[in-house]
Motif scaffolding. Structure first.
Motif, PDB file in Angstrom:
ATOM      1  N   MET A  33      13.108   2.094  -1.166  1.00  0.00           N
ATOM      2  CA  MET A  33      13.214   3.403  -0.236  1.00  0.00           C
ATOM      3  C   MET A  33      14.312   2.760   0.645  1.00  0.00           C
ATOM      4  O   MET A  33      14.415   1.598   1.087  1.00  0.00           O
ATOM      5  CB  MET A  33      11.889   3.673   0.384  1.00  0.00           C
ATOM      6  N   GLY A  34      14.717   3.609   1.583  1.00  0.00           N
ATOM      7  CA  GLY A  34      15.725   3.608   2.711  1.00  0.00           C
ATOM      8  C   GLY A  34      14.906   2.672   3.912  1.00  0.00           C
ATOM      9  O   GLY A  34      13.687   2.805   4.034  1.00  0.00           O
ATOM     10  N   SER A  35      15.731   1.978   4.887  1.00  0.00           N
ATOM     11  CA  SER A  35      14.998   1.195   5.854  1.00  0.00           C
ATOM     12  C   SER A  35      14.229   2.161   6.905  1.00  0.00           C
ATOM     13  O   SER A  35      13.349   1.646   7.339  1.00  0.00           O
ATOM     14  CB  SER A  35      16.112   0.466   6.557  1.00  0.00           C
ATOM     15  N   ARG A  36      14.892   3.518   7.128  1.00  0.00           N
ATOM     16  CA  ARG A  36      14.084   4.256   8.065  1.00  0.00           C
ATOM     17  C   ARG A  36      12.602   4.513   7.765  1.00  0.00           C
ATOM     18  O   ARG A  36      11.822   4.766   8.213  1.00  0.00           O
ATOM     19  CB  ARG A  36      14.893   5.295   8.438  1.00  0.00           C
ATOM     20  N   THR A  37      12.613   4.879   6.081  1.00  0.00           N
ATOM     21  CA  THR A  37      11.410   5.285   5.673  1.00  0.00           C
ATOM     22  C   THR A  37      10.368   4.181   5.732  1.00  0.00           C
ATOM     23  O   THR A  37       9.112   4.373   6.209  1.00  0.00           O
ATOM     24  CB  THR A  37      11.567   5.730   4.286  1.00  0.00           C
ATOM     25  N   LEU A  38      10.979   2.699   5.470  1.00  0.00           N
ATOM     26  CA  LEU A  38       9.765   1.697   5.528  1.00  0.00           C
ATOM     27  C   LEU A  38       9.364   1.427   6.921  1.00  0.00           C
ATOM     28  O   LEU A  38       8.324   1.279   6.951  1.00  0.00           O
ATOM     29  CB  LEU A  38      10.889   0.586   4.981  1.00  0.00           C
ATOM     30  N   LYS A  39      10.296   1.633   7.946  1.00  0.00           N
ATOM     31  CA  LYS A  39       9.692   1.459   9.257  1.00  0.00           C
ATOM     32  C   LYS A  39       8.584   2.349   9.758  1.00  0.00           C
ATOM     33  O   LYS A  39       7.682   2.081  10.237  1.00  0.00           O
ATOM     34  CB  LYS A  39      10.964   1.732  10.186  1.00  0.00           C
ATOM     35  N   GLN A  40       8.986   3.627   9.175  1.00  0.00           N
ATOM     36  CA  GLN A  40       8.236   4.983   9.476  1.00  0.00           C
ATOM     37  C   GLN A  40       6.424   4.493   8.700  1.00  0.00           C
ATOM     38  O   GLN A  40       5.617   4.614   9.269  1.00  0.00           O
ATOM     39  CB  GLN A  40       8.465   6.223   9.130  1.00  0.00           C
ATOM     40  N   SER A  76       5.532   1.739   7.810  1.00  0.00           N
ATOM     41  CA  SER A  76       4.874   0.364   8.485  1.00  0.00           C
ATOM     42  C   SER A  76       4.100   0.713   9.763  1.00  0.00           C
ATOM     43  O   SER A  76       3.164   0.153   9.926  1.00  0.00           O
ATOM     44  CB  SER A  76       5.929  -0.628   8.672  1.00  0.00           C
ATOM     45  N   GLU A  77       4.810   1.754  10.509  1.00  0.00           N
ATOM     46  CA  GLU A  77       4.355   1.863  11.670  1.00  0.00           C
ATOM     47  C   GLU A  77       2.957   2.765  11.567  1.00  0.00           C
ATOM     48  O   GLU A  77       2.310   2.792  12.441  1.00  0.00           O
ATOM     49  CB  GLU A  77       5.204   2.788  12.507  1.00  0.00           C
ATOM     50  N   ASN A  78       2.967   3.274  10.605  1.00  0.00           N
ATOM     51  CA  ASN A  78       1.613   3.976  10.332  1.00  0.00           C
ATOM     52  C   ASN A  78       0.639   3.495   9.397  1.00  0.00           C
ATOM     53  O   ASN A  78      -0.272   4.018   8.855  1.00  0.00           O
ATOM     54  CB  ASN A  78       1.859   5.432   9.589  1.00  0.00           C
ATOM     55  N   GLY A  79       0.824   2.128   9.063  1.00  0.00           N
ATOM     56  CA  GLY A  79      -0.202   1.108   8.547  1.00  0.00           C
ATOM     57  C   GLY A  79      -0.081   1.572   6.974  1.00  0.00           C
ATOM     58  O   GLY A  79      -1.290   1.105   6.103  1.00  0.00           O
ATOM     59  N   LEU A  80       0.849   2.032   6.404  1.00  0.00           N
ATOM     60  CA  LEU A  80       0.959   2.272   4.754  1.00  0.00           C
ATOM     61  C   LEU A  80       1.603   1.080   4.107  1.00  0.00           C
ATOM     62  O   LEU A  80       1.677   1.464   3.034  1.00  0.00           O
ATOM     63  CB  LEU A  80       1.572   3.765   4.588  1.00  0.00           C
ATOM     64  N   ILE A  81       2.095   0.109   4.562  1.00  0.00           N
ATOM     65  CA  ILE A  81       2.544  -1.188   3.836  1.00  0.00           C
ATOM     66  C   ILE A  81       1.825  -2.429   4.143  1.00  0.00           C
ATOM     67  O   ILE A  81       1.373  -2.692   5.327  1.00  0.00           O
ATOM     68  CB  ILE A  81       4.004  -1.224   4.319  1.00  0.00           C
ATOM     69  N   VAL A  82       1.159  -2.749   3.006  1.00  0.00           N
ATOM     70  CA  VAL A  82       0.256  -3.949   3.199  1.00  0.00           C
ATOM     71  C   VAL A  82       0.976  -5.073   3.128  1.00  0.00           C
ATOM     72  O   VAL A  82       1.562  -5.246   1.886  1.00  0.00           O
ATOM     73  CB  VAL A  82      -0.881  -3.539   2.182  1.00  0.00           C
ATOM     74  N   PRO A  83       0.812  -6.112   3.709  1.00  0.00           N
ATOM     75  CA  PRO A  83       1.653  -7.434   3.558  1.00  0.00           C
ATOM     76  C   PRO A  83       0.779  -8.040   2.569  1.00  0.00           C
ATOM     77  O   PRO A  83      -0.169  -8.337   2.089  1.00  0.00           O
ATOM     78  CB  PRO A  83       1.517  -7.916   4.805  1.00  0.00           C
ATOM     79  N   ILE A  84       1.670  -8.912   1.706  1.00  0.00           N
ATOM     80  CA  ILE A  84       1.266  -9.521   0.467  1.00  0.00           C
ATOM     81  C   ILE A  84       1.589 -11.027   0.780  1.00  0.00           C
ATOM     82  O   ILE A  84       2.803 -11.415   0.655  1.00  0.00           O
ATOM     83  CB  ILE A  84       1.956  -9.008  -0.745  1.00  0.00           C
ATOM     84  N   PRO A  85       0.731 -12.075   1.308  1.00  0.00           N
ATOM     85  CA  PRO A  85       0.820 -13.336   1.538  1.00  0.00           C
ATOM     86  C   PRO A  85       1.223 -13.991   0.367  1.00  0.00           C
ATOM     87  O   PRO A  85       0.576 -13.750  -0.614  1.00  0.00           O
ATOM     88  CB  PRO A  85      -0.340 -13.976   2.347  1.00  0.00           C
TER      89      PRO A  85
END
Length: 114
Positions: free
Chosen positions: A88-95, A97-106
């Motif tokens: 996806m585009g970077s603006r979408t990813l930022k949004q 992430s800000e809403n807790g919808l991207i989960v980090p994978i260590p």
């Protein structure tokens, strides 16, 4: 003349076996959305290689136009059926992430290097 009771039982058993195998195959599908007009160059090769190295898994890609892509990804997440991978585009990813919808994978250093 065939025994209809045995024939019905056989058809029902066949349907059950077929649906069970489909269900287990569906459990191993990795969904991916590619925003834009086509799958990014080289992705088909990367996906084929990953599938070869991970038997029993299938990556299902869907190309979604830029105008609808963010809505589709968001709606699937809200519905409880989020996609596994997204390009996806970077603006979408930022949004997202800000809403807790991207989960980090260590990842270990070895995993990162691969």
């Amino acid at each position: 003349m065939p025994d209809l009771k045995k024939l019905s039982l056989g058809v029902a058993t066949l349907a059950l076996v077929a649906s069970a195998s489909v269900a287990s195959a569906e459990d191993k599908v990795v969904s991916m959305i590619q925003c834009g007009d086509e799958l990014a160059e080289g992705y088909d090769g990367f996906i084929a290689e990953w599938e070869k190295n991970n038997p029993g898994y299938k990556v299902e890609t869907e190309v979604v136009g830029w105008g609808q892509c963010q809505d589709k990804a968001t709606n699937l997440a809200v519905a409880g059926t989020p996609i596994a991978l997204a390009y996806m585009g970077s603006r979408t990813l930022k949004q997202l992430s800000e809403n807790g919808l991207i989960v980090p994978i260590p990842m270990s250093e070895e995993e990162k290097a691969s």
